[in-house]
Structure formats: structure tokens, C-alpha cells
Enzyme design. Structure first.
Site, short mmCIF file in Angstrom:
data_model
loop_
_atom_site.label_atom_id
_atom_site.label_comp_id
_atom_site.label_asym_id
_atom_site.label_seq_id
_atom_site.Cartn_x
_atom_site.Cartn_y
_atom_site.Cartn_z
N ASN A 52 -7.75 4.46 -4.37
CA ASN A 52 -8.14 4.76 -2.99
C ASN A 52 -8.51 6.23 -2.83
O ASN A 52 -9.50 6.56 -2.16
CB ASN A 52 -7.02 4.40 -2.02
N ASP A 96 -10.39 -1.87 -1.41
CA ASP A 96 -10.46 -3.25 -0.92
C ASP A 96 -11.23 -4.13 -1.91
O ASP A 96 -10.83 -5.27 -2.20
CB ASP A 96 -11.13 -3.31 0.45
N GLU A 133 -0.78 -3.68 -2.91
CA GLU A 133 -1.46 -4.05 -4.14
C GLU A 133 -0.61 -4.97 -5.01
O GLU A 133 -0.79 -5.06 -6.22
CB GLU A 133 -1.87 -2.79 -4.92
N ASP A 153 1.52 -6.13 -10.03
CA ASP A 153 1.24 -4.93 -9.25
C ASP A 153 0.12 -4.14 -9.92
O ASP A 153 0.18 -3.88 -11.13
CB ASP A 153 2.51 -4.07 -9.16
N HIS A 159 -11.22 3.87 0.39
CA HIS A 159 -10.51 2.64 0.74
C HIS A 159 -11.38 1.39 0.66
O HIS A 159 -10.87 0.30 0.35
CB HIS A 159 -9.86 2.77 2.12
#
Length: 189
Positions: A65, A74, A100, A57, A70
Site C-alpha cells: 500500500n 486492493d 490481508e 496472510d 491503496h
């Protein structure tokens, strides 16, 4: 007609493969992970070879973010997926579990090997920030894992849950760390 049928067949194969993949990272998706996990457990139980499951994780990903946007998030997901995939063997499976989170299935890998690889993955990502536009975005991983030789008490989703419990312990312990599942430490046994 034969050529058209062959083109249609090829298009169907490509579509089937795309259906098994996460659109953002190109990794296998959660549905494919579930299918492959059952196969991996059956192989390991039959061959009496160890199997390891790593749940990975990205730490504090919401902050990435919020701070960078965002699209940067990505890019960080793609970067992490690529860094992790590069360290795995071709026989290992890496999937995006959601958000994630990633899961790696490692055939023929005992607890010591899984802990060693997980530490390499954690260290590699910490040392290799994500390049995005003119920025360098630092990332870290928390990793929980479970490894062993499956038996008739079950593997599959049960082992995934055990790796997830270890992941929660890694996060509770300060993040950016690796924790292997231990029944006494996590279940109060």
C-alpha cells in the site's frame, strides 16, 4: 402481482447473498466464516472425517500500500483471493478474515493434505505476481494451519486460534512459509 412478488423474492435472495460476501474480493466474509465453521466442525465430528483450517496472510502488505497505493493494494487482495480460490475444491470455503488475511476451511483434509495444499498456495502466489496497470507486484503468503478429526473438546473458534498461532510462528520464522500447529512447539508443552 405474482410477478412483482417473485421479483421482490429474487431481490431479497440477492441481497442476502451479498450480505454474506466481502465487497472487495467477493469471498465470504468473517460472519459467514463463523457460521460455516461451526457447521463444518459438526459435520467432521459426526462423520469422523478430518477437517483443516488454513489461516493465510499476505506478507508485508502495508509496504504494498505504501509503495504502490491503496488501489494497487486492493488489486493485490483481489488477485490473491482469485489465485487461492482457483486451487481449492468447490466444497472448500474461502473467506476474507480481515485486512490481508484469509481463512480456508477444507473438509475431508488431513494434516498431510493441508500442508501440501498450503505449500501449493504459497508457491503459486509467489510465482504469479499481481498485474496492476504497468506494474507487476510480487506477493508472498505466510500460512498457519491446524487439521485433524474434531472431538468433544471443541473445534470452531478454538481451531481457528490454533491455526492463527501457527501463522504467527510462520511469520516469526521469516514469512513466506507454511507452519502446521504443533502443541509442543507453540505452547511449551
Amino acid at each position: 402481482l405474482q410477478e412483482t412478488l417473485q421479483q421482490l423474492s429474487n431481490a431479497n435472495l440477492r441481497l442476502a447473498e451479498l450480505n454474506r460476501r466481502d465487497g472487495l474480493t467477493g469471498l465470504f466474509n468473517r460472519q459467514t466464516l463463523s457460521e460455516e465453521l461451526e457447521r463444518a466442525c459438526a459435520r467432521a465430528e459426526r462423520s469422523r472425517q478430518p477437517l483443516a483450517i488454513l489461516m493465510l496472510d499476505l506478507d508485508h502488505f502495508k509496504q504494498v500500500n505504501d509503495r504502490h497505493g491503496h488501489l494497487a493494494g486492493d488489486a493485490c487482495l483481489r488477485h490473491a483471493a482469485q489465485r487461492i480460490q482457483q486451487r481449492l475444491r468447490s466444497s472448500d470455503l474461502l473467506a476474507r478474515f480481515g485486512g490481508e488475511e484469509f481463512v480456508a476451511l477444507l473438509d475431508n483434509t488431513d494434516l498431510a493434505g493441508a500442508l501440501d495444499l498450503a505449500e501449493q498456495l504459497r508457491d503459486d502466489l509467489a510465482r504469479q505476481p499481481c498485474p496492476y496497470q504497468d506494474q507487476s507486484i510480487a506477493l508472498s503468503l505466510s500460512i498457519g494451519l491446524h487439521a485433524g478429526i474434531p472431538d468433544d473438546t471443541g473445534c470452531g473458534e478454538r481451531w481457528l486460534d490454533l491455526a492463527d498461532r501457527a501463522l504467527y510462528r510462520a511469520k516469526a520464522g521469516g514469512r513466506n512459509r507454511v507452519v502446521g500447529y504443533e502443541a509442543s512447539a507453540l505452547d511449551g508443552a
